[in-house]
Design a protein around this motif. Structure first.
Motif, short mmCIF file in Angstrom:
data_model
loop_
_atom_site.label_atom_id
_atom_site.label_comp_id
_atom_site.label_asym_id
_atom_site.label_seq_id
_atom_site.Cartn_x
_atom_site.Cartn_y
_atom_site.Cartn_z
N PHE A 25 8.92 6.41 -4.66
CA PHE A 25 8.69 5.16 -3.93
C PHE A 25 7.43 5.30 -3.08
N LYS A 26 6.51 4.34 -3.23
CA LYS A 26 5.24 4.40 -2.52
C LYS A 26 5.03 3.14 -1.69
N LEU A 27 4.62 3.33 -0.47
CA LEU A 27 4.18 2.23 0.38
C LEU A 27 2.67 2.06 0.22
N SER A 28 2.22 0.83 0.08
CA SER A 28 0.79 0.60 -0.01
C SER A 28 0.16 0.72 1.37
N LYS A 29 -1.15 0.86 1.42
CA LYS A 29 -1.86 0.89 2.70
C LYS A 29 -1.60 -0.39 3.47
N GLN A 30 -1.58 -1.53 2.77
CA GLN A 30 -1.34 -2.80 3.43
C GLN A 30 0.06 -2.84 4.06
N GLU A 31 1.05 -2.31 3.37
CA GLU A 31 2.41 -2.30 3.91
C GLU A 31 2.50 -1.41 5.15
N VAL A 32 1.81 -0.30 5.14
CA VAL A 32 1.79 0.57 6.31
C VAL A 32 1.10 -0.13 7.47
N GLU A 33 -0.01 -0.81 7.17
CA GLU A 33 -0.74 -1.53 8.22
C GLU A 33 0.12 -2.64 8.82
N GLU A 34 0.94 -3.29 8.01
CA GLU A 34 1.84 -4.33 8.52
C GLU A 34 2.85 -3.73 9.48
N LEU A 35 3.39 -2.56 9.14
CA LEU A 35 4.31 -1.88 10.04
C LEU A 35 3.63 -1.53 11.36
N LEU A 36 2.38 -1.10 11.28
CA LEU A 36 1.65 -0.75 12.49
C LEU A 36 1.34 -2.00 13.34
N GLU A 37 1.13 -3.13 12.68
CA GLU A 37 0.94 -4.39 13.43
C GLU A 37 2.17 -4.68 14.26
N TRP A 38 3.34 -4.52 13.67
CA TRP A 38 4.59 -4.73 14.41
C TRP A 38 4.73 -3.69 15.51
N THR A 39 4.31 -2.48 15.21
CA THR A 39 4.44 -1.39 16.18
C THR A 39 3.64 -1.65 17.43
N THR A 40 2.44 -2.19 17.27
CA THR A 40 1.55 -2.39 18.42
C THR A 40 1.98 -3.56 19.30
N ALA A 41 3.08 -4.22 18.94
CA ALA A 41 3.67 -5.23 19.82
C ALA A 41 4.53 -4.58 20.90
N HIS A 50 -1.23 2.90 25.07
CA HIS A 50 -1.54 4.34 25.13
C HIS A 50 -1.22 5.05 23.82
N TRP A 51 -1.68 4.58 22.71
CA TRP A 51 -1.31 5.18 21.44
C TRP A 51 -2.44 5.15 20.42
N HIS A 52 -2.33 6.04 19.48
CA HIS A 52 -3.19 6.06 18.30
C HIS A 52 -2.33 6.61 17.17
N PHE A 53 -2.61 6.19 15.95
CA PHE A 53 -1.78 6.57 14.81
C PHE A 53 -2.63 7.28 13.76
N THR A 54 -2.22 8.47 13.41
CA THR A 54 -2.84 9.17 12.28
C THR A 54 -1.87 9.07 11.11
N VAL A 55 -2.30 8.41 10.04
CA VAL A 55 -1.41 8.12 8.91
C VAL A 55 -1.66 9.12 7.78
N PHE A 56 -0.65 9.89 7.45
CA PHE A 56 -0.70 10.80 6.32
C PHE A 56 -0.10 10.06 5.13
N HIS A 57 -0.99 9.50 4.32
CA HIS A 57 -0.58 8.59 3.26
C HIS A 57 -0.77 9.21 1.87
N SER A 58 -1.85 9.91 1.70
CA SER A 58 -2.11 10.53 0.39
C SER A 58 -1.27 11.80 0.24
N GLU A 59 -1.04 12.18 -1.02
CA GLU A 59 -0.30 13.41 -1.28
C GLU A 59 -1.04 14.61 -0.71
N GLU A 60 -2.36 14.59 -0.80
CA GLU A 60 -3.17 15.70 -0.29
C GLU A 60 -3.00 15.85 1.22
N ALA A 61 -3.00 14.74 1.93
CA ALA A 61 -2.86 14.77 3.38
C ALA A 61 -1.48 15.29 3.78
#
Length: 208
Positions: A25-41, A50-61
């Motif tokens: 199961f894979k989340l797209s970059k857009q889906e992750v960004e939507e979750l972060l939009e909700w998060t920043t509320a 007071h936050w920043h998000f480092t997203v480990f999305h690729s298998e390599e990361a």
């Protein structure tokens, strides 16, 4: 209760920590960004965010992160792992956050200057900056987990990782400190049927 209330209560009470995820199961970059939009509320002191998000999305990361997080299975099986970072210099966000309100006439310059003086006064203390970073970024972390739950996803909050090594490897600005990692994906274990194992209210509350 309204349906909206029932839906909210379901999200709050049915959330469980999940350690094993469907690797297909894979989340797209857009889906992750939507979750972060909700998060920043999420709320934050003086709205300094007071936050920043480092997203480990690729298998390599995720593979690079795995040994730093003691090779917990959630790191590589989840669709994404989001590192929640706290901003110890969140006072630097004041102008970008409130400047547009002054320009638009929604905030007077006197009020802008008054609140900014409060902020800068608090941030004279390095300890305050770090405490505020940790507590406010944690509010964002919980918001992210609830947003994911509302989308039918599962999460795992992890404090068990080498914080110093993480910072040395992935953080390029000294204003940020690692708070926790959040794994997000589709669960393969039936976590929802596990009991919540919560202490009774009379053991965790004091009424005055």
């Amino acid at each position: 209760m309204t349906q909206a209330t029932l839906d909210t209560m379901r999200v709050l009470t049915e959330r469980r920590s999940v350690r094993h995820y469907d690797e297909t199961f894979k989340l797209s970059k857009q889906e992750v960004e939507e979750l972060l939009e909700w998060t920043t509320a999420a709320p934050s002191a003086w709205n300094l965010q007071h936050w920043h998000f480092t997203v480990f999305h690729s298998e390599e990361a995720k593979q690079q992160l795995a040994p730093i997080a003691y090779n917990q299975p959630a790191i590589t099986s989840a669709s994404a792992v989001i590192a929640i970072l706290g901003d110890v210099q969140a006072n630097r966000n004041y102008n970008p956050v409130y400047g547009p309100a002054v320009e638009a006439g929604g905030m007077t310059e006197d009020l802008f200057d008054s609140i900014k003086a409060q902020v800068e006064g608090a941030y004279q203390s390095e300890a305050y900056g770090r405490d505020a970073a940790m507590s406010n970024a944690s509010l964002a972390a919980m918001q992210l987990m609830l947003a994911a739950e509302a989308r039918g996803l599962s999460t795992l909050a992890m404090g068990g990782f080498d914080h110093q090594r993480f910072a040395e490897t992935f953080i390029t600005e000294s204003r940020y400190v690692p708070v926790m990692l959040i794994a997000i994906g589709k669960a393969v274990e039936d976590a929802k049927k596990r009991p919540a194992l919560r202490l009774p209210i009379d053991q965790v509350s004091t009424f005055l």
